[in-house]
Design a protein around this motif. Sequence first.
Motif, mmCIF file in Angstrom:
data_model
loop_
_atom_site.group_PDB
_atom_site.id
_atom_site.type_symbol
_atom_site.label_atom_id
_atom_site.label_comp_id
_atom_site.label_asym_id
_atom_site.label_seq_id
_atom_site.Cartn_x
_atom_site.Cartn_y
_atom_site.Cartn_z
ATOM 1 N N MET A 106 3.893 -14.216 7.579
ATOM 2 C CA MET A 106 2.748 -13.346 7.327
ATOM 3 C C MET A 106 3.156 -12.095 7.836
ATOM 4 N N ASN A 107 2.935 -10.929 6.814
ATOM 5 C CA ASN A 107 3.209 -9.568 7.011
ATOM 6 C C ASN A 107 2.187 -8.789 6.093
ATOM 7 N N VAL A 108 1.991 -7.393 6.894
ATOM 8 C CA VAL A 108 1.248 -6.279 6.223
ATOM 9 C C VAL A 108 2.262 -5.228 6.340
ATOM 10 N N ILE A 109 1.860 -4.292 5.262
ATOM 11 C CA ILE A 109 2.800 -2.942 5.404
ATOM 12 C C ILE A 109 1.914 -1.987 5.896
ATOM 13 N N ALA A 110 1.979 -1.342 6.777
ATOM 14 C CA ALA A 110 1.222 -0.058 7.371
ATOM 15 C C ALA A 110 1.674 1.309 6.729
ATOM 16 N N ILE A 111 0.880 1.587 5.785
ATOM 17 C CA ILE A 111 0.910 2.722 4.968
ATOM 18 C C ILE A 111 -0.173 3.559 4.720
ATOM 19 N N ASP A 112 -0.136 4.910 4.840
ATOM 20 C CA ASP A 112 -1.108 5.583 4.603
ATOM 21 C C ASP A 112 -1.509 6.442 3.427
ATOM 22 N N GLU A 113 -0.198 6.445 2.630
ATOM 23 C CA GLU A 113 -0.046 7.084 1.337
ATOM 24 C C GLU A 113 -0.783 6.114 0.198
ATOM 25 N N ARG A 114 -1.655 6.685 -0.682
ATOM 26 C CA ARG A 114 -2.649 6.215 -1.448
ATOM 27 C C ARG A 114 -1.837 5.801 -2.659
ATOM 28 N N THR A 115 -0.990 6.242 -3.406
ATOM 29 C CA THR A 115 -0.164 5.971 -4.527
ATOM 30 C C THR A 115 0.370 4.542 -4.333
ATOM 31 N N ALA A 116 1.205 4.327 -3.297
ATOM 32 C CA ALA A 116 1.810 2.942 -3.288
ATOM 33 C C ALA A 116 0.781 1.813 -3.194
ATOM 34 N N ARG A 117 -0.332 1.941 -2.254
ATOM 35 C CA ARG A 117 -1.108 0.922 -2.379
ATOM 36 C C ARG A 117 -1.717 0.730 -3.457
ATOM 37 N N LEU A 118 -2.327 1.618 -4.350
ATOM 38 C CA LEU A 118 -2.972 1.492 -5.683
ATOM 39 C C LEU A 118 -2.020 0.968 -6.574
ATOM 40 N N LEU A 119 -0.621 1.117 -6.477
ATOM 41 C CA LEU A 119 0.141 0.298 -7.252
ATOM 42 C C LEU A 119 0.347 -1.069 -7.367
ATOM 43 N N CYS A 120 0.017 -1.407 -6.064
ATOM 44 C CA CYS A 120 0.080 -2.877 -5.868
ATOM 45 C C CYS A 120 -1.450 -3.525 -5.762
ATOM 46 N N GLU A 121 -2.627 -2.619 -5.460
ATOM 47 C CA GLU A 121 -3.581 -3.366 -5.519
ATOM 48 C C GLU A 121 -4.725 -3.107 -6.662
#
Length: 233
Positions: free
Chosen positions: A132-147
Amino acid sequence: MANIKKAIVFDAGVLITFSMNGILGKIKELREIFDGEFIVTDQVKYEVVDKPISIKRFEFEALNVKRLIDDKIIKTPQDLGISKIEIDKRTEKILAISNKTFFERGKPIKIIHNGEASSLALSSILNEMKIMNVIAIDERTARLLCEKPDNLTALFQEKFHTQITANKENYKYFKEFQFIRSSELIYLAFKKGFFDLKDHDTVLDALLYAVKYKGCAISHEEIEEMKKISNLK
């Protein structure tokens, strides 16, 4: 191979946000209550230690992050027996796919960089290992790409003031990832009592806006919601 129960994979932005707010030490406190590993890839280490340590303006911050790595508070994949070669190979694949997913007038838009791509690569390896893992990331673009990749189309159209096209076949490569931001980590640290400040009713508000203005993509509405959850007015 180390026996890892779960992990948080840190992108550079979250460590920079903590460092710029003078709360990098809270990473150690969070690690002490986390039944798993904190990990950074070599690419992220380069961004937060190897490169800035040679720049006088950022040298002190880089040394503080380096200490967390030297003390094994934050580990590297090699510490855990995870192949650097495999991470590098997957990083290149992720860069190739992600940066040929959205197009402005037929020209591909570069949306993520080495550090972010390597964090996704490491997360994909951990997923295959059933860790189980999560990526700690603040940048919006990478998160939107995935979500919410379709939201990126609208975002880019607003930014570039032109029609954006997307290769939606690529979306499937980014569905497996889970994320957390520095704001959620700060919230957890606050709830655990890691901030010994007298003005309790304003501490969470101050912390969340501090990380927002140092790079965490969190809206005012999200901050207010987190304060409500914490029973703060």
